[in-house]
Structures are given as structure tokens and as C-alpha cells.
Motif scaffolding. Structure first.
Motif, mmCIF file in Angstrom:
data_model
loop_
_atom_site.group_PDB
_atom_site.id
_atom_site.type_symbol
_atom_site.label_atom_id
_atom_site.label_comp_id
_atom_site.label_asym_id
_atom_site.label_seq_id
_atom_site.Cartn_x
_atom_site.Cartn_y
_atom_site.Cartn_z
ATOM 1 N N TYR A 163 0.136 -6.449 -13.032
ATOM 2 C CA TYR A 163 0.986 -5.747 -13.977
ATOM 3 C C TYR A 163 1.928 -4.854 -13.181
ATOM 4 C CZ TYR A 163 2.406 -3.056 -18.089
ATOM 5 O OH TYR A 163 3.129 -2.465 -19.099
ATOM 6 N N CYS A 183 0.666 2.451 -14.306
ATOM 7 C CA CYS A 183 0.512 1.038 -13.962
ATOM 8 C C CYS A 183 -0.962 0.665 -13.805
ATOM 9 C CB CYS A 183 1.284 0.729 -12.678
ATOM 10 S SG CYS A 183 1.367 -1.035 -12.300
ATOM 11 N N THR A 226 -2.939 -1.924 -16.394
ATOM 12 C CA THR A 226 -3.608 -3.110 -15.868
ATOM 13 C C THR A 226 -5.066 -3.146 -16.305
ATOM 14 O OG1 THR A 226 -2.180 -2.896 -13.919
ATOM 15 C CG2 THR A 226 -3.974 -4.480 -13.783
#
Length: 496
Positions: free
Chosen positions: A69, A93, A97
């Protein structure tokens, strides 16, 4: 979990994010072998577009599932601001993910910091309404609606308190690092008086010397004290005579004519006597904090306290008779041997006792505490969540509202600590320190002095010697800290 960082060494952000998502998962740094490692993450970060954009990619492997991701954010402002933008992108992030791969989404979503109300305050300022601020927390940071509401309400209290502060307003803290015994959950710098009784007189002598020097500095700089807090440890571990000497010197050295509140922790009911309460009232103390942590005798024994729930009731009767303006009671959700039913009984009894402030903490598993070193049995995250889910509506229905909150590392369920109060009974010191609204000048061992430049949005800290013996033997350390505090306010460009 095996962790490989590429293009950065932001281990703090990585650790804090993963701690909220996978609190019991060990973390090992090194090259990831995707074919051999069952749980792993490769986290890459780089600046793109000539340094105008940060790009982060997280690839997470979890028991046979693996998903990459990516997140990207523009960079702007000062180097300090850009660093914050990179770290927020990195944390988001990793969170996104993990959310995709495992379905895990903690109560505070992607927020990992100590002060979630700061983000809520920024949203309130930018968007103009509590509803819009809550929506941002829920949609952008994936905070659950109950936690978004808590953050926004605390932010509103913080913004209101900030309106009353001038550029040279500060708060004072005095630390008394002694307790009758050490609680099982404690990792603070506090010593059992029964083991270190000889340290108390020289400690107080050193503390009075620091207080005199600090008071002279405050007069010279023309600073105005708006809130005072004496904590520890347990300040009422001191004798009535020692308390009287200390508080008399405080009033002699420091102009408290515009101080709106004087708070003293009397956390342990086995340290409270009518004589000590009389001393505190004569010293114009306006708020007393009684911290039973639980009203269950079995839990009190488990955490190493030598008093009973009945002793707490006796102490509260004495405090009520003494006539303090405000009384706080602390509880901890998640203590050893406690249950949701036991926590419920404790909170209901605190409400019956009439404290106008109730602080509900979540157990934080601190390194060095007996809970960890002795492996004491504690409730799981679901049980702690049940305790907090009871506390929120119970307090609201009794007329209390949240006014400050903060989070800590290693908290059960990655939840929060919340201060609740009846209307108009807020403890300003707690708001000031949690929302970092003004400088805090700290006296005593382990004291953390915080210098807040509100205009420049910068915070500096200096620390006193950590342990009582070291503090008494190294006056040059606290003197250098007072010098740093004075220099901060003598610098015209600091913007405070």
C-alpha cells in the motif's frame, strides 16, 4: 514481526504505530525473507518531485497474506513542519496496510500520539464546528465516533482555557517523590518512605533552596503564575509540619495572587489526617486529589496498597469536612484482579462520594512495574474496553463532561486517560500541561520543566536530576535548568 526499513530510520513512528495495531507482537529489525518469515513488513520512504512530496510504501506479510500500500503527501513549510508531514504519512501508510491485511482498526484509528485533542483542536480551528472536526477524525484518521467525540470535547476545553492565558503566564509544579509503599503498576520516580525515610529531610532542604531561587527568578522576569500543582509520589506522605514548611515557603517566595487554583495530590488515603488537611486549607489549597484507583479490596491488595476501600470512605469524609473547593478521584481500568463488574462498582461508589472531578485512567504496562516483573494477572483488552464503555455514559448521565485526555505507551487496548468534571470544575493545570498551552516550571527530583513558545509553536524541555539522592547532591543541575528557563523568557525573538 520482522521489519525492514528502506530510505529512513523512523523507528519511533514505526514502533508506535505497530504497538497500537499489534501490541503483543515482538519486533525484530533486519532484512525480510518473504518466503521464510511469516509476519513481516518492508517500509520504504522517499522524497519525490524535487523534495516537494513524500512517498511511502508499506508491504505487509501476515500469516500467508501480503499486501503493498502506498501513500503520498505534499511537503511544505519549515524543515520541522516537513518532518512532521513525513512522519504522519509514514504512520498512515502502515496503518492502512495493516487495516487492509488484518481488518484491525483500533479505537483511536491511525492516531498514535500522546495528545489526540491537539489534532481535534486544529480541526476545530480550521473547520469551525465540532461536527466537522469529529467527521475529520472519523473519516481521515479512522477514529471511532466515541473517541472522536472525546477528543473534540477535550479540544474545546483546551481552546477555552487558552483564551485566558497571556504571553507571560505560566504554571508551577512541585514533585514529592515518596509514597507509603510502591504500587504494582507504578514506574514513577517514587521511593517508599519506610525504606528511604532518611532521604526526606535533605530532600526538602534542597527543594526549598530551589524554590527560593525559582521564586526570585519569577519576580525578576515578571511572570504570572496561573496554576499550581503538587504531585509525586504522594505529597501527603510528608508530615503535617513538613507540608506546612514547604507551602509557607511557596507563598513567601512566589506571588500567587493571580493563581486560579492550587492542587495537591493526596492520592493515598493512608496518608490523610485531619491535621494535614488543616495545613492544606490554611495554605489556600483549592483542590485535593484522592486517588483510590479502585474501591475493590481484592484489587487494592493485588496492587500492593495497605489500605482498604473503607479507609477511602473515611478519608473522603475528612476531606469533605475540611471544605476544599474541589475534589478529584482517580480510577484505573485494567488493574490486576479487577473485572468489569468490579470497576463498575468502584466508579459508582466514587460518584456517590460526590467528587466533582473523576479521572479514568487505562492501565499502562510500564517497564519496571511489578505487574510486568512479577507477571501479575490483568484483564484483557476486551474487558478494559467494557470498563471504559461503562464509564463514559455513566459519567455523562451524572452530569460530568470530559475536559482533558491523553494517551500513553503500552496502554491496555491502546485506549486513553480522561479527566471528567462537573460544569465549571476543570483542573486548569491538567489542561495547560496536556495541551501544552503555557510553560510549566517544575521543582524537585524528576521535574520536567517545559518552555512553550506559543507564537513559534516550539517547545523546549529541561529535566531535574531523576532520583531524590542525586537531586540533593547536585544543586548545579536544577540551577542550570532555572538559568535555561530565564534565558527563554529573556530572548525577545522567542515569541512567547
Amino acid at each position: 514481526m520482522k521489519l525492514e526499513l528502506v530510505g529512513h530510520q523512523e523507528t519511533y513512528v514505526v514502533e508506535q504505530t505497530l504497538l497500537a495495531l499489534f501490541p503483543e507482537e515482538p519486533r525484530i529489525y533486519g532484512p525480510v525473507d518473504r518466503s521464510a518469515d511469516s509476519r513481516w513488513a518492508v517500509i520504504s520512504m522517499e522524497d519525490r518531485d524535487g523534495g516537494e512530496r513524500c512517498h511511502v510504501t508499506t508491504e505487509l506479510g501476515w500469516d500467508g497474506k501480503a499486501t503493498p500500500y502506498s501513500c503520498s503527501v505534499p511537503l511544505s513549510g519549515s524543515a520541522y513542519e516537513r518532518e512532521g508531514q513525513r512522519r504522519r504519512c509514514l504512520g498512515m501508510c502502515i496503518f492502512q496496510t495493516a487495516r487492509i491485511v488484518t481488518g484491525i482498526s483500533p479505537a483511536w484509528g491511525s492516531l498514535t500520539g500522546v495528545r489526540p485533542a491537539k489534532i481535534a483542536a486544529r480541526a476545530l480551528t480550521e473547520l469551525g464546528s465540532p461536527q466537522a472536526a469529529r467527521h475529520r477524525l472519523e473519516q481521515v484518521y479512522f477514529v471511532t465516533p466515541p473517541r472522536a467525540r472525546l477528543a473534540v470535547e477535550a479540544a474545546q476545553a483546551g481552546l477555552k482555557a487558552a483564551e485566558t492565558l497571556g504571553p507571560r503566564d505560566i504554571a508551577l509544579y512541585i514533585g514529592i517523590p515518596f509514597c507509603p509503599t510502591r504500587c504494582a503498576y507504578c514506574s514513577f520516580v517514587s521511593a517508599s518512605v519506610e525504606k528511604t525515610f532518611a532521604l526526606v529531610p535533605p530532600y526538602l532542604e534542597a527543594l526549598l533552596a530551589e524554590l527560593r531561587a525559582g521564586g526570585e527568578m519569577l519576580r525578576r522576569l515578571g511572570l504570572r503564575v496561573r496554576a499550581f500543582y503538587m504531585g509525586g509520589g504522594t505529597p501527603t506522605t510528608l508530615t503535617a509540619e513538613q507540608l506546612e514548611t514547604l507551602l509557607a515557603e511557596l507563598h513567601r517566595c512566589v506571588d500567587l495572587s493571580e493563581c486560579e487554583e492550587l492542587t495537591v495530590e493526596a492520592g493515598r488515603p493512608d496518608t490523610i489526617t485531619p491535621e494535614k488537611l488543616s495545613v492544606l486549607r490554611r495554605a489556600e489549597v483549592t483542590r485535593l486529589s484522592i486517588n483510590p484507583q479502585t474501591m475493590e479490596d481484592a484489587v487494592l491488595r493485588a496492587i500492593g496498597r495497605r489500605h482498604s476501600a473503607e479507609d477511602i470512605l473515611t478519608a473522603m469524609e475528612q476531606v469533605s469536612a475540611a471544605g476544599f473547593d474541589h475534589v478529584n478521584m482517580d480510577l484505573i481500568a485494567g488493574l490486576p484482579e479487577d473485572t468489569p463488574a468490579g470497576f463498575r462498582r468502584s466508579l459508582e461508589r466514587c460518584l456517590e462520594l460526590g467528587a466533582d472531578n473523576v479521572t479514568v485512567h487505562t492501565l499502562s504496562l510500564k517497564k519496571g512495574s511489578r505487574i510486568l516483573t512479577e507477571g501479575l494477572r490483568i484483564p484483557d483488552a476486551d474487558a478494559v474496553g467494557e470498563m471504559l464503555d461503562f464509564a463514559d455514559p455513566a459519567l455523562r448521565s451524572a452530569g460530568y463532561a470530559p475536559y482533558y485526555l491523553y494517551r500513553q505507551k503500552y496502554m491496555s487496548g491502546s485506549f486513553e486517560n480522561v479527566g471528567w468534571c462537573l460544569p465549571g470544575c476543570e483542573n486548569l493545570y491538567n489542561i495547560y500541561i496536556m495541551e501544552e498551552l503555557c510553560s510549566i516550571l517544575s521543582f524537585g527530583a524528576g521535574g520536567s520543566t517545559k518552555m512553550v513558545d506559543r507564537a513559534g509553536r516550539k517547545i523546549s524541555r529541561v529535566f531535574n536530576a531523576k532520583y531524590p539522592k542525586e537531586y540533593t547532591e547536585r544543586p548545579e543541575k536544577w540551577q542550570s535548568n532555572l538559568d535555561a528557563f530565564a534565558a527563554f523568557y529573556e530572548t525577545p525573538a522567542a515569541g512567547h
